[in-house]
Design a protein around this motif. Structure first.
Motif, mmCIF file in Angstrom:
data_model
loop_
_atom_site.group_PDB
_atom_site.id
_atom_site.type_symbol
_atom_site.label_atom_id
_atom_site.label_comp_id
_atom_site.label_asym_id
_atom_site.label_seq_id
_atom_site.Cartn_x
_atom_site.Cartn_y
_atom_site.Cartn_z
ATOM 1 N N ALA A 89 0.813 -1.219 0.000
ATOM 2 C CA ALA A 89 0.000 0.000 0.000
ATOM 3 C C ALA A 89 0.843 1.264 0.000
ATOM 4 N N GLU A 90 2.027 1.218 0.607
ATOM 5 C CA GLU A 90 2.843 2.426 0.713
ATOM 6 C C GLU A 90 3.611 2.736 -0.578
ATOM 7 N N VAL A 91 3.607 1.816 -1.532
ATOM 8 C CA VAL A 91 4.307 2.027 -2.800
ATOM 9 C C VAL A 91 3.432 2.863 -3.729
ATOM 10 N N GLU A 92 3.968 3.958 -4.235
ATOM 11 C CA GLU A 92 3.198 4.869 -5.074
ATOM 12 C C GLU A 92 3.632 4.777 -6.530
ATOM 13 N N LEU A 93 2.691 5.026 -7.418
ATOM 14 C CA LEU A 93 2.980 5.064 -8.845
ATOM 15 C C LEU A 93 3.498 6.434 -9.276
ATOM 16 N N PHE A 201 -8.513 -14.369 -8.194
ATOM 17 C CA PHE A 201 -8.232 -13.041 -8.733
ATOM 18 C C PHE A 201 -8.490 -11.979 -7.672
ATOM 19 N N PRO A 202 -7.565 -11.031 -7.489
ATOM 20 C CA PRO A 202 -7.824 -9.928 -6.564
ATOM 21 C C PRO A 202 -8.813 -8.951 -7.158
ATOM 22 N N ALA A 203 -9.774 -8.511 -6.365
ATOM 23 C CA ALA A 203 -10.645 -7.428 -6.807
ATOM 24 C C ALA A 203 -9.820 -6.146 -6.861
ATOM 25 N N GLU A 204 -10.282 -5.187 -7.588
ATOM 26 C CA GLU A 204 -9.502 -3.955 -7.722
ATOM 27 C C GLU A 204 -9.412 -3.199 -6.407
ATOM 28 N N PHE A 205 -10.460 -3.330 -5.574
ATOM 29 C CA PHE A 205 -10.498 -2.608 -4.315
ATOM 30 C C PHE A 205 -10.771 -3.568 -3.159
ATOM 31 N N MET A 206 -10.418 -3.129 -1.960
ATOM 32 C CA MET A 206 -10.713 -3.911 -0.760
ATOM 33 C C MET A 206 -12.212 -3.840 -0.473
ATOM 34 N N GLY A 207 -12.682 -4.773 0.342
ATOM 35 C CA GLY A 207 -14.083 -4.773 0.739
ATOM 36 C C GLY A 207 -14.984 -5.531 -0.201
ATOM 37 N N LEU A 208 -14.430 -6.506 -0.929
ATOM 38 C CA LEU A 208 -15.272 -7.306 -1.822
ATOM 39 C C LEU A 208 -16.244 -8.145 -1.002
ATOM 40 N N LYS A 209 -17.515 -8.119 -1.370
ATOM 41 C CA LYS A 209 -18.557 -8.826 -0.645
ATOM 42 C C LYS A 209 -19.078 -10.031 -1.424
ATOM 43 N N GLU A 210 -19.324 -9.844 -2.719
ATOM 44 C CA GLU A 210 -19.867 -10.916 -3.544
ATOM 45 C C GLU A 210 -19.250 -10.857 -4.942
ATOM 46 N N LEU A 248 -18.895 -7.713 -9.452
ATOM 47 C CA LEU A 248 -18.329 -7.610 -8.117
ATOM 48 C C LEU A 248 -19.132 -6.624 -7.283
ATOM 49 N N VAL A 249 -19.485 -7.038 -6.086
ATOM 50 C CA VAL A 249 -20.232 -6.177 -5.165
ATOM 51 C C VAL A 249 -19.363 -5.943 -3.934
ATOM 52 N N TYR A 250 -19.182 -4.676 -3.574
ATOM 53 C CA TYR A 250 -18.347 -4.318 -2.433
ATOM 54 C C TYR A 250 -19.206 -4.017 -1.208
ATOM 55 N N GLU A 251 -18.577 -4.064 -0.045
ATOM 56 C CA GLU A 251 -19.284 -3.822 1.213
ATOM 57 C C GLU A 251 -19.986 -2.470 1.209
ATOM 58 N N ASN A 252 -19.290 -1.463 0.751
ATOM 59 C CA ASN A 252 -19.865 -0.124 0.685
ATOM 60 C C ASN A 252 -20.167 0.187 -0.767
ATOM 61 N N SER A 253 -21.390 -0.090 -1.193
ATOM 62 C CA SER A 253 -21.745 0.079 -2.603
ATOM 63 C C SER A 253 -21.622 1.534 -3.048
ATOM 64 N N GLU A 259 -13.092 7.874 -5.314
ATOM 65 C CA GLU A 259 -11.646 7.789 -5.457
ATOM 66 C C GLU A 259 -10.974 7.458 -4.130
ATOM 67 N N SER A 260 -11.737 7.483 -3.049
ATOM 68 C CA SER A 260 -11.154 7.261 -1.726
ATOM 69 C C SER A 260 -11.078 5.789 -1.350
ATOM 70 N N ARG A 261 -11.539 4.900 -2.202
ATOM 71 C CA ARG A 261 -11.491 3.481 -1.888
ATOM 72 C C ARG A 261 -10.054 3.005 -1.783
ATOM 73 N N LYS A 262 -9.812 2.062 -0.911
ATOM 74 C CA LYS A 262 -8.482 1.506 -0.763
ATOM 75 C C LYS A 262 -8.233 0.456 -1.839
ATOM 76 N N ARG A 263 -7.107 0.572 -2.507
ATOM 77 C CA ARG A 263 -6.734 -0.384 -3.538
ATOM 78 C C ARG A 263 -6.387 -1.728 -2.907
ATOM 79 N N ASN A 264 -6.549 -2.771 -3.710
ATOM 80 C CA ASN A 264 -6.217 -4.116 -3.259
ATOM 81 C C ASN A 264 -4.847 -4.486 -3.822
ATOM 82 N N PHE A 265 -3.907 -4.860 -2.943
ATOM 83 C CA PHE A 265 -2.546 -5.156 -3.371
ATOM 84 C C PHE A 265 -2.245 -6.652 -3.335
ATOM 85 N N ASN A 266 -3.281 -7.485 -3.185
ATOM 86 C CA ASN A 266 -3.069 -8.921 -3.237
ATOM 87 C C ASN A 266 -2.825 -9.361 -4.675
ATOM 88 N N GLY A 267 -2.041 -10.412 -4.816
ATOM 89 C CA GLY A 267 -1.740 -10.925 -6.149
ATOM 90 C C GLY A 267 -2.557 -12.156 -6.476
#
Length: 274
Positions: A89-93, A201-210, A248-253, A259-267
């Motif tokens: 998460a701390e690595v920036e583009l 597959f990792p979802a693009e953002f954290m908080g994946l629900k379904e 993909l459905v996230y916890e906070n629809s 833009e404030s969603r946290k990115r998912n860094f899982n591979g």
């Protein structure tokens, strides 16, 4: 019996490490690449501000482009791309640059804000065993194929896109697997063409629900790892065509367009059932 391919992935990582060490020992402190300006004056090109910069073989990455062209029918509206994915998460583009380099020339390659880029076809670079280099140290980013049909929403993935990504990934990393691991996977028909292999597959953002595979009136719920915000499926499934969509459905629809969603860094991870 079902087991993880962690051992194969560890061996794969060891192969990368060995290749990196060998490359560094063979090259030593190579002079910075040079290129000529419009007036013919040779100029030194700054490639990186990091010691031991991350790099990939241009020839190897072109194998991914070849696979894209071979299996392009799976995602006919997509164009070939790759993406640099931060491992943490701390690595920036921000500030990351990419160059196609040899000992005699250097060519910048534009990177989009999300880390994606298209690979130019340069026969001179291929013949000279060019390297793709970023101005960051190794192990900060994953180099990943990216296939996304333009009709897909941010919370959707098209099955054909994922199948094509798999073919590109397999083409790029196949030769880096140790002999036994390489032949083991090939004996299964390749990871993209067997029911015995499932992908997480990792979802693009954290908080994946379904996660639901949808085509017409058919719907199939996919296993979801809430902690890793990932979903699993086998890409070899004749019951669903390339046009099937994973929704993909996230916890906070409401946050799905924020833009404030946290990115998912899982591979991506792989499991094999025998």
């Amino acid at each position: 019996m079902k087991f993880s391919l962690r051992t194969l992935l560890i061996l794969l990582c060891c192969s990368f490490s060995f290749a990196s060490i060998s490359f560094a020992q063979e090259q030593g402190e190579a002079p910075p690449p040079q290129e000529k300006s419009d007036d013919g004056v040779t100029q030194t090109v700054e490639v990186t501000n990091a010691k031991n910069p991350d790099w990939k073989s241009y020839r190897v990455m072109l194998k991914g482009v070849d696979a894209f062209e071979k299996f392009h029918a799976r995602a006919p509206q997509a164009i070939h791309k790759f993406i640099l994915k931060p491992r943490r998460a701390e690595v920036e583009l921000r500030g990351v640059s990419l160059r196609l380099s040899t000992d005699t020339f250097s060519r910048p390659i534009p990177i989009a804000e999300d880390g994606s880029f298209s690979l130019p076809i340069d026969m001179q670079a291929k013949e000279q065993n060019a390297e793709l280099m970023i101005n960051r140290k190794k192990d900060m980013f994953r180099w990943w194929p990216l296939v996304r049909s333009p009709t897909m929403l941010v919370n959707q993935r098209r099955l054909g896109d994922l199948r094509l990504e798999c073919e590109m990934f397999w083409a790029i990393y196949y030769d880096d697997l140790p002999f036994i691991a390489r032949n083991f996977v090939r004996a299964l028909g390749g990871p993209c063409n067997t029911k015995k292999v499932s992908f997480s597959f990792p979802a693009e953002f954290m908080g994946l629900k379904e996660a639901t595979l949808i085509e017409g009136d058919r719907r199939q719920s996919l296993p979801v790892d809430l902690l890793k915000s990932s979903y699993s499926l086998s890409l070899f499934n004749n019951a669903y065509s390339d046009d099937a969509v994973i929704e993909l459905v996230y916890e906070n629809s409401k946050a799905e367009t924020s833009e404030s969603r946290k990115r998912n860094f899982n591979g991506l991870s792989v499991a094999v059932g025998l």
